[in-house]
Scaffold this motif. Sequence first.
Motif, PDB file in Angstrom:
ATOM      1  N   MET A  97     -13.457  11.002  -3.174  1.00 17.90           N
ATOM      2  CA  MET A  97     -12.219  10.370  -3.575  1.00 17.90           C
ATOM      3  C   MET A  97     -11.563   9.652  -2.378  1.00 17.90           C
ATOM      4  SD  MET A  97     -10.748  10.087  -6.404  1.00 17.90           S
ATOM      5  CE  MET A  97      -9.364  10.258  -7.427  1.00 17.90           C
ATOM      6  N   PHE A  98     -11.618  10.327  -1.210  1.00 11.39           N
ATOM      7  CA  PHE A  98     -11.021   9.728  -0.013  1.00 11.39           C
ATOM      8  C   PHE A  98     -11.715   8.425   0.360  1.00 11.39           C
ATOM      9  CE2 PHE A  98     -11.005   9.161   4.593  1.00 11.39           C
ATOM     10  CZ  PHE A  98      -9.646   9.013   4.801  1.00 11.39           C
ATOM     11  N   LEU A  99     -13.041   8.416   0.263  1.00 14.07           N
ATOM     12  CA  LEU A  99     -13.807   7.216   0.604  1.00 14.07           C
ATOM     13  C   LEU A  99     -13.460   6.069  -0.343  1.00 14.07           C
ATOM     14  CD1 LEU A  99     -15.988   5.949   2.361  1.00 14.07           C
ATOM     15  CD2 LEU A  99     -17.673   6.774   0.722  1.00 14.07           C
ATOM     16  N   LYS A 100     -13.282   6.370  -1.603  1.00  9.78           N
ATOM     17  CA  LYS A 100     -12.930   5.347  -2.581  1.00  9.78           C
ATOM     18  C   LYS A 100     -11.575   4.717  -2.250  1.00  9.78           C
ATOM     19  CE  LYS A 100     -11.570   6.080  -7.006  1.00  9.78           C
ATOM     20  NZ  LYS A 100     -11.680   6.564  -8.385  1.00  9.78           N
ATOM     21  N   TYR A 101     -10.592   5.541  -1.918  1.00  9.59           N
ATOM     22  CA  TYR A 101      -9.269   5.015  -1.573  1.00  9.59           C
ATOM     23  C   TYR A 101      -9.276   4.277  -0.239  1.00  9.59           C
ATOM     24  CZ  TYR A 101      -7.117   7.489  -5.446  1.00  9.59           C
ATOM     25  OH  TYR A 101      -6.759   7.917  -6.696  1.00  9.59           O
ATOM     26  N   ALA A 102     -10.072   4.758   0.708  1.00 13.01           N
ATOM     27  CA  ALA A 102     -10.158   4.086   2.005  1.00 13.01           C
ATOM     28  C   ALA A 102     -10.783   2.704   1.863  1.00 13.01           C
ATOM     29  CB  ALA A 102     -10.959   4.943   2.984  1.00 13.01           C
ATOM     30  N   LEU A 103     -11.832   2.590   1.057  1.00 11.22           N
ATOM     31  CA  LEU A 103     -12.449   1.283   0.822  1.00 11.22           C
ATOM     32  C   LEU A 103     -11.502   0.347   0.080  1.00 11.22           C
ATOM     33  CD1 LEU A 103     -16.099   2.285  -0.107  1.00 11.22           C
ATOM     34  CD2 LEU A 103     -15.319   1.097   1.936  1.00 11.22           C
ATOM     35  N   PHE A 104     -10.784   0.877  -0.887  1.00 14.55           N
ATOM     36  CA  PHE A 104      -9.813   0.067  -1.625  1.00 14.55           C
ATOM     37  C   PHE A 104      -8.711  -0.447  -0.705  1.00 14.55           C
ATOM     38  CE2 PHE A 104      -5.891  -0.145  -4.195  1.00 14.55           C
ATOM     39  CZ  PHE A 104      -6.274  -1.158  -5.062  1.00 14.55           C
ATOM     40  N   LEU A 105      -8.195   0.425   0.149  1.00 15.17           N
ATOM     41  CA  LEU A 105      -7.138   0.033   1.083  1.00 15.17           C
ATOM     42  C   LEU A 105      -7.640  -1.004   2.079  1.00 15.17           C
ATOM     43  CD1 LEU A 105      -4.293   0.466   2.287  1.00 15.17           C
ATOM     44  CD2 LEU A 105      -5.318   2.237   3.722  1.00 15.17           C
ATOM     45  N   SER A 106      -8.825  -0.781   2.634  1.00 13.19           N
ATOM     46  CA  SER A 106      -9.339  -1.727   3.628  1.00 13.19           C
ATOM     47  C   SER A 106      -9.649  -3.091   3.003  1.00 13.19           C
ATOM     48  CB  SER A 106     -10.567  -1.164   4.323  1.00 13.19           C
ATOM     49  OG  SER A 106     -11.601  -0.943   3.388  1.00 13.19           O
ATOM     50  N   ALA A 107     -10.136  -3.119   1.766  1.00 14.38           N
ATOM     51  CA  ALA A 107     -10.411  -4.395   1.103  1.00 14.38           C
ATOM     52  C   ALA A 107      -9.119  -5.162   0.849  1.00 14.38           C
ATOM     53  CB  ALA A 107     -11.148  -4.160  -0.205  1.00 14.38           C
ATOM     54  N   ASN A 108      -8.083  -4.465   0.414  1.00 13.31           N
ATOM     55  CA  ASN A 108      -6.801  -5.136   0.171  1.00 13.31           C
ATOM     56  C   ASN A 108      -6.148  -5.609   1.467  1.00 13.31           C
ATOM     57  OD1 ASN A 108      -6.687  -5.098  -2.644  1.00 13.31           O
ATOM     58  ND2 ASN A 108      -6.053  -2.965  -2.630  1.00 13.31           N
ATOM     59  N   LEU A 109      -6.215  -4.798   2.503  1.00 19.27           N
ATOM     60  CA  LEU A 109      -5.658  -5.216   3.790  1.00 19.27           C
ATOM     61  C   LEU A 109      -6.408  -6.414   4.348  1.00 19.27           C
ATOM     62  CD1 LEU A 109      -4.866  -1.875   5.626  1.00 19.27           C
ATOM     63  CD2 LEU A 109      -3.256  -3.538   4.708  1.00 19.27           C
ATOM     64  N   LEU A 110      -7.709  -6.452   4.165  1.00 23.04           N
ATOM     65  CA  LEU A 110      -8.498  -7.582   4.640  1.00 23.04           C
ATOM     66  C   LEU A 110      -8.105  -8.866   3.913  1.00 23.04           C
ATOM     67  CD1 LEU A 110     -10.825  -8.523   6.471  1.00 23.04           C
ATOM     68  CD2 LEU A 110     -12.346  -8.112   4.528  1.00 23.04           C
ATOM     69  N   GLN A 111      -7.893  -8.787   2.613  1.00 28.07           N
ATOM     70  CA  GLN A 111      -7.485  -9.965   1.849  1.00 28.07           C
ATOM     71  C   GLN A 111      -6.140 -10.495   2.326  1.00 28.07           C
ATOM     72  OE1 GLN A 111      -7.500  -8.806  -2.248  1.00 28.07           O
ATOM     73  NE2 GLN A 111      -9.712  -9.020  -2.452  1.00 28.07           N
ATOM     74  N   VAL A 112      -5.187  -9.610   2.529  1.00 29.60           N
ATOM     75  CA  VAL A 112      -3.859 -10.033   2.987  1.00 29.60           C
ATOM     76  C   VAL A 112      -3.938 -10.574   4.407  1.00 29.60           C
ATOM     77  CG1 VAL A 112      -1.530  -9.224   3.522  1.00 29.60           C
ATOM     78  CG2 VAL A 112      -2.662  -8.461   1.438  1.00 29.60           C
ATOM     79  N   TRP A 113      -4.730  -9.927   5.270  1.00 31.43           N
ATOM     80  CA  TRP A 113      -4.847 -10.382   6.657  1.00 31.43           C
ATOM     81  C   TRP A 113      -5.469 -11.770   6.731  1.00 31.43           C
ATOM     82  CZ3 TRP A 113      -9.005 -11.601   9.844  1.00 31.43           C
ATOM     83  CH2 TRP A 113      -8.661 -11.821  11.172  1.00 31.43           C
ATOM     84  N   ILE A 114      -6.501 -12.039   5.930  1.00 33.00           N
ATOM     85  CA  ILE A 114      -7.136 -13.360   5.946  1.00 33.00           C
ATOM     86  C   ILE A 114      -6.139 -14.434   5.556  1.00 33.00           C
ATOM     87  CG2 ILE A 114      -8.838 -14.794   4.746  1.00 33.00           C
ATOM     88  CD1 ILE A 114     -10.713 -12.375   4.781  1.00 33.00           C
ATOM     89  N   LEU A 115      -5.370 -14.187   4.514  1.00 33.15           N
ATOM     90  CA  LEU A 115      -4.369 -15.160   4.082  1.00 33.15           C
ATOM     91  C   LEU A 115      -3.321 -15.391   5.169  1.00 33.15           C
ATOM     92  CD1 LEU A 115      -3.284 -16.924   1.751  1.00 33.15           C
ATOM     93  CD2 LEU A 115      -1.941 -14.959   1.069  1.00 33.15           C
ATOM     94  N   CYS A 116      -2.826 -14.330   5.765  1.00 34.91           N
ATOM     95  CA  CYS A 116      -1.804 -14.461   6.808  1.00 34.91           C
ATOM     96  C   CYS A 116      -2.362 -15.102   8.076  1.00 34.91           C
ATOM     97  CB  CYS A 116      -1.200 -13.099   7.132  1.00 34.91           C
ATOM     98  SG  CYS A 116      -0.192 -12.437   5.800  1.00 34.91           S
TER      99      CYS A 116
END
Length: 101
Positions: free
Chosen positions: A1-20
Amino acid sequence: MFLKYALFLSANLLQVWILCYYGNKLSDSSLYVSQACYNQQWYNADTKYKRLLLIMMMRAQKPATIKPPTFKPTSCELFKEILSMSYRFFCVLNTMLNGKI
């Protein structure tokens, strides 16, 4: 479960970081347009070309930005604010659910 949430968080942060990141790069690069226009050999050009360069320089005084309708222009500062607000929200939810300070 932790790995699933960590991957979800990192994917979303990467998307926001690329845009910014690219929004910040766009605004930084657009500030150099008027300087590039001035550094040409405009004094040897005809009047029509000088007028077009002047218009371009006047329009380049305000930096180009990627700006969603209800947010600030995208930049590294916005990414920092998003991370800060997300952490605050996480702390509030954690305090409410666990009852700890």
